[in-house]
Design a protein around this motif. Structure first.
Motif, PDB file in Angstrom:
ATOM      1  N   ARG C 301       0.803  -1.210   0.000  1.00  0.00           N
ATOM      2  CA  ARG C 301       0.000   0.000   0.000  1.00  0.00           C
ATOM      3  C   ARG C 301       0.846   1.274   0.000  1.00  0.00           C
ATOM      4  NH1 ARG C 301      -3.770   2.593   3.126  1.00  0.00           N
ATOM      5  NH2 ARG C 301      -2.189   2.629   4.754  1.00  0.00           N
ATOM      6  N   THR C 302       1.927   1.241   0.772  1.00  0.00           N
ATOM      7  CA  THR C 302       2.730   2.458   0.941  1.00  0.00           C
ATOM      8  C   THR C 302       4.097   2.353   0.278  1.00  0.00           C
ATOM      9  OG1 THR C 302       3.634   1.575   2.997  1.00  0.00           O
ATOM     10  CG2 THR C 302       1.664   2.926   3.184  1.00  0.00           C
ATOM     11  N   ARG C 304       6.567   0.864   1.507  1.00  0.00           N
ATOM     12  CA  ARG C 304       7.579   1.054   2.544  1.00  0.00           C
ATOM     13  C   ARG C 304       7.924  -0.279   3.220  1.00  0.00           C
ATOM     14  NH1 ARG C 304       5.498   5.739   4.358  1.00  0.00           N
ATOM     15  NH2 ARG C 304       6.751   7.143   3.118  1.00  0.00           N
TER      16      ARG C 304
ATOM     17  N   ASP D 170       3.743  12.271   0.775  1.00  0.00           N
ATOM     18  CA  ASP D 170       3.946  10.817   0.725  1.00  0.00           C
ATOM     19  C   ASP D 170       4.899  10.308   1.800  1.00  0.00           C
ATOM     20  OD1 ASP D 170       2.317  10.310  -1.415  1.00  0.00           O
ATOM     21  OD2 ASP D 170       3.901  10.730  -2.889  1.00  0.00           O
ATOM     22  N   GLU D 215      -5.903   8.141   8.079  1.00  0.00           N
ATOM     23  CA  GLU D 215      -5.854   8.563   6.670  1.00  0.00           C
ATOM     24  C   GLU D 215      -7.110   9.319   6.253  1.00  0.00           C
ATOM     25  OE1 GLU D 215      -2.866   5.026   5.040  1.00  0.00           O
ATOM     26  OE2 GLU D 215      -5.016   4.918   4.603  1.00  0.00           O
ATOM     27  N   THR D 227      -1.850   7.899   1.857  1.00  0.00           N
ATOM     28  CA  THR D 227      -1.536   6.825   2.817  1.00  0.00           C
ATOM     29  C   THR D 227      -0.464   7.290   3.797  1.00  0.00           C
ATOM     30  OG1 THR D 227       0.238   5.925   1.450  1.00  0.00           O
ATOM     31  CG2 THR D 227      -1.968   4.999   1.116  1.00  0.00           C
ATOM     32  N   VAL D 228      -0.453   6.617   4.932  1.00  0.00           N
ATOM     33  CA  VAL D 228       0.625   6.826   5.913  1.00  0.00           C
ATOM     34  C   VAL D 228       1.139   5.451   6.338  1.00  0.00           C
ATOM     35  CG1 VAL D 228      -0.432   8.951   6.789  1.00  0.00           C
ATOM     36  CG2 VAL D 228      -0.905   6.768   7.924  1.00  0.00           C
ATOM     37  N   THR D 229       2.363   5.441   6.834  1.00  0.00           N
ATOM     38  CA  THR D 229       2.865   4.226   7.472  1.00  0.00           C
ATOM     39  C   THR D 229       2.677   4.391   8.974  1.00  0.00           C
ATOM     40  OG1 THR D 229       4.456   3.688   5.754  1.00  0.00           O
ATOM     41  CG2 THR D 229       4.944   2.884   7.959  1.00  0.00           C
TER      42      THR D 229
END
Lengths: 345, 345, 345, 345
Positions: C301-302, C304, D170, D215, D227-229
């Motif tokens: 999704r990210t 990362r 991002d 989010e 999005t975020v982590t």
């Protein structure tokens, strides 16, 4: 009322700040210090940021009465000895959270505290501030010797028995456990996190300063009681005291008799909760509150009574009880400002 | 030696895995289970990843002797009652860490444990595995009843006094404090983190199963001792037990006399360390090790002796002592595999 | 081998005492001190009572080589700068647990440590002792700069990625959490029990001394990596570090690819355990051991990657790794003396 | 006002009991339960002995409006989905502390929660109760979706940046740490004391239910943020959340610019305290209070902004914020009943 605090940067002081902030009769709080004048309390305690934006002021006897009505001393040994008499003379109420004024016999004080006692005239004017058993004297007091944390838990737990004819007066043993906040705010090897966490310690065996304080009151209540055995321990937690108290019954008794004795003693006391049969309190059940919770039981097999008494040492064992005394001295409702529900979990 | 463990997914089992891994005489370790056959121990305990890549096997009596020489049972109540006799008959040494075989009198067992006792024939064959005071019997034993955690700390602390003529035999009080690992691995409300942290609790007042175990040994050592008062507490930490023991002296004694008594009793004991005058142990000072550290003092004011005894409940109070017994039974050096320096901090 | 320890009264020293005691190649341990000569180590550390009954000796360069073969320095900043060169010249191996010799550029040292760097000749002779990635140099080293605790966890967690072509080199963020033992044994307000328990703190934001150490190695491995963001936190526990590492993938990757990368990198490494898919290590799973456990995952999704790396800061992050280096330097098996199973619970 | 609580035996419920007891506008509190009707709350929570001597009542929709004006749901997933619509229809205000009504898109809910979403009509009527950024809608709301604990700390920490033009949209990473009370009151292996103490854990990597909630709001504030982590960790403590937030600046900025941005955003907010330059909050500094304390800094070396945001997860992260919403909905002063000074130490 306008109140002053000497020693606001210690833990007793921090708790006074927390509780007095919600006290409906307190209009103004002045912070005094003899060593940190000019420091803003927020520097020492970021948790009061935006709540107490106040500097510590130097203690000036002449102007004190103009500034405040009551002075709380949450100070190290010796400070109250030096200042309390003069502050009282200046016309302010004095509530001393230190041990300076608790022992009526200066010789006993000097034996246990290893330092010079306060002047006898000062000691004689100080009333021992255990409200549940000394309320009438507190009402008229100008100077309060606020009880120690261990004595508060112990004496509330022992009073009904000590005043009864049930117990063997030579048999009293108090095994006490305290969180580390009782040791104060100065860093030390004993309370260094890496040495205290996952660790359980005993300390000051047979020599803790609270022994003569406990004995003084017990003896006042029952002059056959001379000595007790008292051993304090440090628990890896911040707040809370449990006193597990062992007493030999000198005659047959029963759980029921004991329970009645305790319920009768404390039925009108807001801050003492006698637990129902088979239930014993844990320290967290009074966390952050002014309650003292008590369980009691009798073991027929051994003829021994066990009393379990818990308090939050910073509240009922220090600042909360100080405010309870403040309320009594001033004719306020006793619960004002200290009626917090325990914080759980 | 090839050893088997029944109950490896509990904390006693985990500690056996840790200690036996470093034991120079142990060549093979087999894990048995009656309920989790087929599970890899790494699933239950990721901390042994890459060290024990082993599946739990079902218990098969007929093949057991071919697989292992000694079986450790680190199991809940009842399992040893069911299996130990048969395992011994199959020719394996049995070391039972549970309480099933410790009490010689089935009636006493049933009173305190509220469940059926093991067969008398089994109990009679089990030797109580407290090496410091029972070594000669352990040498010849086939079945060991490994002592409970509280009894280990308490009995090592009391033995020299119990065997002396110094004490009032009716006056023994044990105030015991334990980390939570003693309560085992099953989650419960009592040991839920949010309810146990920053909390200090008393539990099983006057009813703990270790009471008759303590009394049995004390009475064996001194038949004037009938009962003791024992109250256990839970400390917000994982490992460690402190027993604070209070005994009335029946005649004048002194710190020096007591110290000599203890030093003489334990001078040849590798795992008991009597602390010098004025020093009392903290639980962390034996963390992860098989030591029992003891401090003792006498208070002239009250005529009362205080003994402080600490162990790591998972080591000297369980798995370490089990291996100590294993060493003795097999003629190995007593320290093999359990000679860890305490982990500090 | 005969080994010397300078700084035995600190936590790194205490852990060397624990681990060296079980090291089969170590015949003698001499304790040195430049400030506490004559003190018996038992006074400072009662947990080694009866195990190390030794006095701290003053450091005498001329006789050192006659007394010991290897010297461990578990000392505050500056001590190694002063002594290591001379000790090496005297013919002893030097293993320095402090940060004095880790940074190759004296200017960088002085910028981050705010003190004078060690002489360049000394720094150039010191080998960075991260065995998994520097073993060949360690084998021939006379002086070891033992890695810092945070760099150990971080670098072992990042190495496979840093050496790959998968990542965006500007995107590395390390959020690190440590137990309090990393802060050493000197009592302070930050690590005072009452202020640290039930508390979680961030400290030395953007300024921690371990930043340039991490960057130095990453840059050595991949000279496109210039800077990282690293923020350390204090956890209310004594031992353990977790580094949660965030890296942006510069191209599509997958859990499988990452897992393979890590497994390949560490398959022959005894002390690095890459966890299976979906499993991430907790600090307690390496408690008291020399393991570094690693979990890795990719979020589609990210885009990362998250790497989780845990060590016991006192073992793999200090004294255990020092002994690992000692073993490599002397051609011993790498696990000797440090092969403890993690202690759990 | 008369208020009802559904779910009083959980931790959110317990905290409502603590805080509502001191609320001057609350005259009556009724406890409802769908599973424990008839139980006295004191049995579940001895800490409220003598304060709340109340039985849990069954939920009866028809009589609810006659009994209470507002209903707080401190319930597990699904309960609010079932009851909130009907309770609102019955004429009561609804404040839902669960996650049932927070996500506007049922599909997103079902993806992350792995269960059926609430009816769209119910969701559309629920207002997200983050007072500092949604006050105007809360004033008119009949149903409040009270924010999750992690989102509260994260969103208050990120809002000024998210609404600015400074950041790379991002690049947002949230490394969050929580005390165990967030995991609720049901005992589990993860939060078993022996497994959680002296341990630090990461959990639900990339899959925590609070991710879409964070989010959703960020995207509402800045539709370039997709999005975020977010990685949550468990800290061995009971209360407190710290969110350490990492964001890349997309242009040169400065500590001063950031500080101004935050101070401006929160200068009128009673419960958000932006710390002065160089000061970062610890979780204990908001213990037991409704404050969210924030520190922010910029690292010129890496071009990265770090925001540190702390709350008490049970207060500002749950029950305190719920009461804040209650106050706003009813036109009371926003601080009523939740103006506690943090408890320290």
């Amino acid at each position: 009322m306008r109140v002053g605090i000497i020693g606001a940067t210690g833990y007793g002081g921090a708790e006074l700040l927390r509780l007095l902030n919600q006290h409906p009769k307190v209009e103004e709080i002045v912070l005094y210090s003899s060593s940190k004048e000019g420091m803003n309390i927020q520097e020492s305690y970021p948790h009061v940021s935006g709540i107490y934006n106040k500097e510590l002021k130097s203690i000036k006897l002449q102007s004190m009465k103009e500034e405040v009505d009551t002075v709380f001393l949450a100070t190290p040994p010796g400070v109250s000895t030096e200042w309390s008499g003069a502050i009282a003379k200046a016309g302010c109420q004095v509530i001393d959270l230190s041990g300076d004024l608790r022992l009526q016999d200066p010789l006993v004080y000097e034996t246990w505290y290893k330092r010079e006692a306060a002047p006898l005239s000062l000691i004689e004017n100080a009333v021992y501030g255990l409200p549940e058993w000394n309320r009438d004297y507190i009402k008229k007091a100008k100077i309060i010797a606020n009880p120690g944390c261990y004595p508060t838990a112990t004496l509330l737990g022992l009073a009904p028995l000590a005043k009864s004819e049930i117990i063997d007066v030579d048999s009293i043993i108090i095994d006490a456990k305290s969180g580390t906040s009782g040791a104060g705010r100065s860093p030390s090897a004993v309370t260094h996190y890496s040495e205290m966490n996952e660790n359980f310690k005993i300390y000051q065996i047979n020599t803790h300063k609270h022994v003569p304080e406990i004995e003084q009151l017990l003896n006042e209540w029952n002059n056959n009681i001379q000595t007790v055995t008292f051993q304090p321990h440090l628990v890896p937690m911040v707040r809370g005291i449990m006193a597990t108290i062992y007493v030999k019954a000198k005659r047959q008794t029963s759980e029921e008799e004991l329970r009645e004795l305790y319920q009768e003693a404390y039925q009108k006391e807001h801050f003492v909760r006698v637990r129902p049969k088979g239930q014993f309190p844990a320290t967290k059940e009074v966390y952050g509150s002014n309650y003292c919770d008590i369980g009691v039981t009798y073991d027929e097999r051994t003829g021994r009574i066990t009393v379990v008494s818990v308090i939050d040492n910073v509240v009922k064992g220090a600042s909360g009880q100080a405010i309870q005394n403040f309320n009594i001295m001033n004719g306020f409702e006793e619960e004002l400002g200290i009626n917090n529900v325990p914080m759980y979990p």
